[in-house]
Design an enzyme around this catalytic site. Structure first.
Site, PDB file in Angstrom:
ATOM      1  N   THR A   6       0.849  -1.195   0.000  1.00  0.00           N
ATOM      2  CA  THR A   6       0.000   0.000   0.000  1.00  0.00           C
ATOM      3  C   THR A   6       0.883   1.242   0.000  1.00  0.00           C
ATOM      4  O   THR A   6       1.753   1.384   0.854  1.00  0.00           O
ATOM      5  CB  THR A   6      -0.879  -0.025   1.268  1.00  0.00           C
ATOM      6  OG1 THR A   6      -1.810  -1.084   1.118  1.00  0.00           O
ATOM      7  CG2 THR A   6      -1.602   1.281   1.489  1.00  0.00           C
ATOM      8  N   HIS A  40      -7.226 -10.525   0.368  1.00  0.00           N
ATOM      9  CA  HIS A  40      -6.454 -10.077   1.535  1.00  0.00           C
ATOM     10  C   HIS A  40      -7.131 -10.591   2.802  1.00  0.00           C
ATOM     11  O   HIS A  40      -8.051  -9.976   3.330  1.00  0.00           O
ATOM     12  CB  HIS A  40      -6.376  -8.558   1.536  1.00  0.00           C
ATOM     13  CG  HIS A  40      -5.310  -8.009   2.443  1.00  0.00           C
ATOM     14  ND1 HIS A  40      -4.654  -8.780   3.383  1.00  0.00           N
ATOM     15  CD2 HIS A  40      -4.769  -6.764   2.535  1.00  0.00           C
ATOM     16  CE1 HIS A  40      -3.767  -8.015   4.021  1.00  0.00           C
ATOM     17  NE2 HIS A  40      -3.816  -6.795   3.524  1.00  0.00           N
ATOM     18  N   ASN A  65      -3.445  -9.419   8.160  1.00  0.00           N
ATOM     19  CA  ASN A  65      -3.138  -8.084   8.696  1.00  0.00           C
ATOM     20  C   ASN A  65      -4.302  -7.300   9.290  1.00  0.00           C
ATOM     21  O   ASN A  65      -4.281  -6.079   9.343  1.00  0.00           O
ATOM     22  CB  ASN A  65      -2.453  -7.221   7.627  1.00  0.00           C
ATOM     23  CG  ASN A  65      -1.109  -7.801   7.198  1.00  0.00           C
ATOM     24  OD1 ASN A  65      -0.607  -8.705   7.861  1.00  0.00           O
ATOM     25  ND2 ASN A  65      -0.536  -7.303   6.133  1.00  0.00           N
ATOM     26  N   TYR A  90      -7.627  -6.941   8.429  1.00  0.00           N
ATOM     27  CA  TYR A  90      -8.729  -6.360   7.668  1.00  0.00           C
ATOM     28  C   TYR A  90      -9.958  -7.286   7.750  1.00  0.00           C
ATOM     29  O   TYR A  90      -9.945  -8.268   8.481  1.00  0.00           O
ATOM     30  CB  TYR A  90      -8.266  -6.051   6.240  1.00  0.00           C
ATOM     31  CG  TYR A  90      -7.114  -5.060   6.287  1.00  0.00           C
ATOM     32  CD1 TYR A  90      -7.342  -3.721   6.624  1.00  0.00           C
ATOM     33  CD2 TYR A  90      -5.796  -5.474   6.117  1.00  0.00           C
ATOM     34  CE1 TYR A  90      -6.288  -2.822   6.758  1.00  0.00           C
ATOM     35  CE2 TYR A  90      -4.735  -4.580   6.247  1.00  0.00           C
ATOM     36  CZ  TYR A  90      -4.991  -3.253   6.565  1.00  0.00           C
ATOM     37  OH  TYR A  90      -3.952  -2.365   6.715  1.00  0.00           O
ATOM     38  N   ASN A 144      -2.470  -4.288  13.150  1.00  0.00           N
ATOM     39  CA  ASN A 144      -3.806  -3.705  13.315  1.00  0.00           C
ATOM     40  C   ASN A 144      -4.571  -4.334  14.476  1.00  0.00           C
ATOM     41  O   ASN A 144      -5.764  -4.619  14.375  1.00  0.00           O
ATOM     42  CB  ASN A 144      -4.608  -3.820  12.010  1.00  0.00           C
ATOM     43  CG  ASN A 144      -4.099  -2.845  10.962  1.00  0.00           C
ATOM     44  OD1 ASN A 144      -3.826  -1.690  11.275  1.00  0.00           O
ATOM     45  ND2 ASN A 144      -3.942  -3.300   9.733  1.00  0.00           N
TER      46      ASN A 144
HETATM   47  C1  LIG Z   1       4.621   0.276   3.037  1.00  0.00           C
HETATM   48  C2  LIG Z   1       4.022  -1.082   3.217  1.00  0.00           C
HETATM   49  C3  LIG Z   1       2.766  -1.338   2.715  1.00  0.00           C
HETATM   50  C4  LIG Z   1       2.197  -2.603   2.817  1.00  0.00           C
HETATM   51  N1  LIG Z   1       0.983  -2.840   2.252  1.00  0.00           N
HETATM   52  C5  LIG Z   1       0.459  -4.088   2.260  1.00  0.00           C
HETATM   53  C6  LIG Z   1      -0.731  -4.386   1.553  1.00  0.00           C
HETATM   54  O1  LIG Z   1      -1.317  -3.544   0.859  1.00  0.00           O
HETATM   55  N2  LIG Z   1      -1.210  -5.657   1.636  1.00  0.00           N
HETATM   56  C7  LIG Z   1      -0.575  -6.635   2.357  1.00  0.00           C
HETATM   57  O2  LIG Z   1      -1.042  -7.777   2.403  1.00  0.00           O
HETATM   58  N3  LIG Z   1       0.580  -6.388   3.003  1.00  0.00           N
HETATM   59  C8  LIG Z   1       1.118  -5.151   2.954  1.00  0.00           C
HETATM   60  N4  LIG Z   1       2.326  -4.917   3.551  1.00  0.00           N
HETATM   61  C9  LIG Z   1       3.090  -6.050   4.100  1.00  0.00           C
HETATM   62  C10 LIG Z   1       4.079  -6.582   3.057  1.00  0.00           C
HETATM   63  O3  LIG Z   1       3.392  -7.149   1.956  1.00  0.00           O
HETATM   64  C11 LIG Z   1       5.022  -7.655   3.659  1.00  0.00           C
HETATM   65  O4  LIG Z   1       4.269  -8.745   4.118  1.00  0.00           O
HETATM   66  C12 LIG Z   1       5.847  -7.081   4.804  1.00  0.00           C
HETATM   67  O5  LIG Z   1       6.464  -5.878   4.441  1.00  0.00           O
HETATM   68  C13 LIG Z   1       6.928  -8.055   5.257  1.00  0.00           C
HETATM   69  O6  LIG Z   1       7.774  -8.371   4.157  1.00  0.00           O
HETATM   70  P1  LIG Z   1       9.243  -7.691   4.004  1.00  0.00           P
HETATM   71  O7  LIG Z   1       9.997  -8.054   5.255  1.00  0.00           O
HETATM   72  O8  LIG Z   1       9.825  -8.337   2.766  1.00  0.00           O
HETATM   73  O9  LIG Z   1       9.045  -6.220   3.865  1.00  0.00           O
HETATM   74  C14 LIG Z   1       2.902  -3.645   3.479  1.00  0.00           C
HETATM   75  C15 LIG Z   1       4.171  -3.369   3.986  1.00  0.00           C
HETATM   76  C16 LIG Z   1       4.741  -2.120   3.858  1.00  0.00           C
HETATM   77  C17 LIG Z   1       6.120  -1.883   4.375  1.00  0.00           C
END
Ligand SMILES: Cc1cc2nc3c(=O)[nH]c(=O)nc-3n(C[C@H](O)[C@H](O)[C@H](O)COP(=O)(O)O)c2cc1C
Length: 371
Positions: free
Chosen positions: A27, A179, A182, A184, A239
């Protein structure tokens, strides 16, 4: 049989991947106003991150007006949004990439200023989340006590997932991801802290997972199961969530979804924060993939705190079939090439994650080999 690596091909349902480095849904709150419409800056962001046969899962996108959780989060319920997304999918396809759209209804993780007519956000039960919402004017305000959905309202929400999936295909997406992670709406139904319902959508595990299964069935029926994935965070705390005893719930949910023949299951590992909100790590937690693998027939994408080494290990150990990277993809438009080359990685800048313009979105530099 030779063990797969991060760069081996993979068929996940109808999605034919040429490598296993997946871009996680992220996001970024940069859709055009009014109307939360994806734009050319969004298309450029995704274009930069597309690779031949590489799967991008585009950011959480609301299935309806009431599903919106954040200002400038994109939707997939209006014709203008479908048009906007078409430019995004075209840009990714021109580079040979694949792109799925993550479908969300935010439930209680919203604010009345984002809701049609300024109404209260709706949720399975009137249980308020700790923490702050983003208002329409980008201010932080305490979450409000949501309105509990009437039983009779639930079929229309399931239908909004169905029509969003149909719109996603019209917009050129190769698939959709529900989704269910997290905190929702789908997860609010799943977990007992947020679901206090006394009807067929609350109480027992079978009842709490009913909304998820109905939404997955509807979407699979609409666009074909081979184009549908589901994202879950069984040990997540994002959340204000967290199931006291997640194993029975998630085992049952994964088993039920397994019957549908979906393209993939996308699991967030508990060692990273589900939303990447902070750089927290919980190494003591069990692996969601390892635990749920025996209950799932299809392919598994794993996410959460991976780097090149841990991603390779998860693939070669057989715990996951593909690895999704979130924050590293924000900071490295050419992440796939960098991982392939073992090249150094850019660091992410948290201050530009949400909202704003090209800064921190399309201006991270690609790696240059210095001769
Ligand atoms: C800025 C940001 C936005 C995110 N938006 C979403 C999202 O829209 N949907 C979702 O399922 N997870 C979202 N996440 C979680 C990521 O998809 C991912 O699971 C999380 O960052 C852990 O992975 P990483 O360690 O590779 O960053 C978001 C994470 C970040 C940092």
């Amino acid at each position: 049989m030779k063990r797969p690596t991060l760069f081996s091909p993979l068929a996940a349902g109808l999605l034919e991947l040429q490598h296993r480095v997946v871009m996680a849904p992220l996001t970024r709150m940069r859709a055009s106003q009014p109307g939360n419409v994806p734009n050319l800056l969004n298309a450029e962001h995704y274009r930069q991150r597309a690779t031949p046969g590489g799967l991008i899962i585009a950011e959480a996108t609301q299935v309806s007006e009431t599903g919106q959780g954040y200002p400038a989060a994109p939707g997939i319920h209006s014709d203008a949004q479908v048009e906007g997304w078409r430019a995004v999918t075209r840009a990714v396809h021109e580079r040979g990439g694949l792109i799925a759209l993550q479908l969300v209804h935010s439930g209680r993780i919203s604010h009345s200023s984002l809701q049609p007519g300024g109404g209260l956000p709706a949720a399975p039960s009137a249980v308020v989340a700790a923490g702050n919402a983003f208002t329409r004017d980008w201010e932080r305000a305490s979450f409000e006590v949501p309105r509990a959905l009437e039983t009779g309202e639930i079929p229309a929400i399931v239908s909004s997932f169905r029509s969003a999936a149909r719109n996603a295909i019209r917009a050129g997406f190769d698939g959709v991801e529900l989704h269910g992670a997290n905190g929702y709406l789908i997860e609010q139904f799943l977990q007992s802290r947020t679901n206090k319902r006394a009807d067929q959508y609350g109480g027992s595990i079978a009842n709490r997972m009913r909304f998820l299964v109905e939404a997955a069935q509807a979407v699979a029926e609409e666009i074909g199961a081979g184009r549908v994935g589901v994202r879950l965070s069984p040990f997540g705390i994002a959340n204000d969530t967290g199931e006291d005893d997640p194993v029975p719930l998630y085992t049952r949910a994964v088993e039920a979804l397994s019957e549908l023949g979906l393209a993939y299951m996308h699991l967030i590992e508990p060692r990273a924060s589900g939303t990447g909100a902070a750089d927290i790590s919980r190494p003591e937690m069990p692996s969601a993939c390892a635990l749920l693998r025996p209950h799932w027939r299809g392919k598994i994408i794993s996410a959460g705190g991976y780097d090149l080494r841990t991603a390779q290990e998860a693939i070669s150990a057989g715990n996951a079939d593909a690895i999704a990277f979130g924050r590293l993809f924000i900071a490295n438009p050419d992440l796939v090439e960098r991982l392939r080359a073992g090249a150094p990685l850019n660091a992410w800048d948290r201050s530009t994650f949400y909202g704003g313009t090209a800064a921190g979105y399309t201006d991270y530099p690609a790696y240059k080999i210095v001769a």
